[in-house]
Design a protein around this motif. Structure first.
Motif, PDB file in Angstrom:
ATOM      1  N   UNK A 102     -25.642  32.831 -55.942  1.00 50.32           N
ATOM      2  CA  UNK A 102     -26.398  33.776 -55.173  1.00 50.32           C
ATOM      3  C   UNK A 102     -27.884  34.079 -56.107  1.00 50.32           C
ATOM      4  N   UNK A 103     -28.308  33.067 -56.696  1.00 47.28           N
ATOM      5  CA  UNK A 103     -29.554  33.188 -57.433  1.00 47.28           C
ATOM      6  C   UNK A 103     -30.808  33.524 -56.517  1.00 47.28           C
ATOM      7  N   UNK A 104     -31.465  34.529 -57.182  1.00 47.63           N
ATOM      8  CA  UNK A 104     -31.501  34.874 -58.574  1.00 47.63           C
ATOM      9  C   UNK A 104     -30.790  36.041 -58.786  1.00 47.63           C
ATOM     10  N   UNK A 105     -29.994  36.648 -57.901  1.00 43.00           N
ATOM     11  CA  UNK A 105     -29.059  37.742 -58.170  1.00 43.00           C
ATOM     12  C   UNK A 105     -27.938  37.418 -58.892  1.00 43.00           C
ATOM     13  N   UNK A 106     -27.571  37.834 -60.218  1.00 39.67           N
ATOM     14  CA  UNK A 106     -26.376  37.190 -60.988  1.00 39.67           C
ATOM     15  C   UNK A 106     -25.544  38.408 -60.898  1.00 39.67           C
TER      16      UNK A 106
END
Length: 312
Positions: free
Chosen positions: A259-263
């Motif tokens: 789910x980049x950029x949400x890590x």
């Protein structure tokens, strides 16, 4: 004659952006998602879209751009571009094969070395004055067993680099390559079991989604290292976090994420990782090559009616 309208759905390096602006009417909305960007610029008569394998372009989005003629992936990946839908509409899809192979392969070896030798842990330890306690033995690549998932252009370059470290190379593909000396596997779990470093260099997409799951990570084992420079979707993130937290694998080097950029915060908290921001393919030489191939595809399509680097 009016200039062709080109819609970029991804941020572009300045040289690429300036080169497109010099020849075409560039529609650029880096702060918008794809649907919002298409909504804003659909009335401008968009004839070309620049995207990449991660962002892609769906059949529904193509339908909203009635004058679309060509979709250019900025890079080699094109897995999220609906090529079948494009073909049915007579839209050309191009990419940039080989432009960043060497850079990605170098990055993969860098992640392997960083994890094996503990660079990201040793540097701050030295800075904290923990000289003696940090001087414990660390594994190295020499003599290690490398398992490559995928042996395309990038995978082959990783294998050659690993061989220079005297690593024992094995690879997983549908069919063996008779021209190569390395051991071939068809089962990813068995490859993981026989590897010290499992490196993912395969395409993304539905066929490889969560190919590396809890079962494969268990086979890799507590001394094994996972490196992913392919696509985040290839790894089951929840299973990976669980394995890292439990010490079921030694560590992971990741340049790509689901789910980049949400890590996930849990992944960021794992100290046995080296994380980079999907930058493996970015070097001055690679960006220049991708830019040249993008401009070549656009120019050839609009001026000659046949673009090079078309997706088969």
């Amino acid at each position: 004659m009016s200039r062709a309208s080109v819609l970029a759905l991804i941020p572009l390096p300045r040289p690429a952006r300036e080169a497109i602006e010099a020849r075409y009417e560039l529609c650029l909305a880096p702060d918008l998602n794809s649907d919002e960007a298409i909504g804003r610029f659909r009335e401008s008569g968009v004839r070309a879209v620049v995207t990449n394998g991660s962002v892609g372009l769906t059949a529904a989005q193509m339908e909203r751009l009635p004058k679309l003629e060509i979709i250019c992936a900025f890079g080699a990946g094109h897995e999220n571009i609906d090529s079948a839908a494009a073909g049915a509409r007579g839209i050309v899809v191009t990419h940039a094969p080989g432009a960043n192979d060497a850079t990605v392969a170098d990055h993969a070896l860098g992640l392997m070395l960083a994890l094996a030798r503990g660079f990201t842990l040793l540097d701050p330890a030295v800075r904290r004055g923990e000289w003696n306690s940090a001087r414990t033995e660390r594994p190295t690549l020499n003599g290690g067993r490398l398992g490559l998932v995928g042996l395309g252009r990038i995978g082959a370059k990783i294998a050659v680099r690993a061989a220079a470290f005297d690593m024992h190379v094995s690879y997983l593909t549908r069919h063996p390559r008779a021209d190569l000396p390395w051991q071939h596997y068809t089962d990813v779990e068995q490859l993981a079991r026989d590897s010290d470093f499992l490196v993912l260099a395969c395409p993304g997409g539905a066929a490889t989604r969560h190919l590396v799951d809890a079962r494969v990570l268990a086979a890799l084992g507590p001394k094994g290292v996972l490196v992913n420079i392919s696509r985040g979707s290839v790894v089951d993130t929840a299973a990976l976090i669980a394995a890292l937290e439990a010490g079921s694998i030694a560590g992971a080097g990741l340049d790509v994420f689901e789910a980049e950029p949400d890590l996930p915060a849990a992944l960021l908290a794992c100290r046995n990782t080296v994380l980079t921001p999907h930058i493996a393919g970015r070097s001055p030489a690679a960006i220049a090559a991708q830019t040249d191939m993008l401009l070549g595809s656009l120019a050839a399509h609009f001026e000659e009616g046949k673009a090079p680097f078309a997706v088969a």
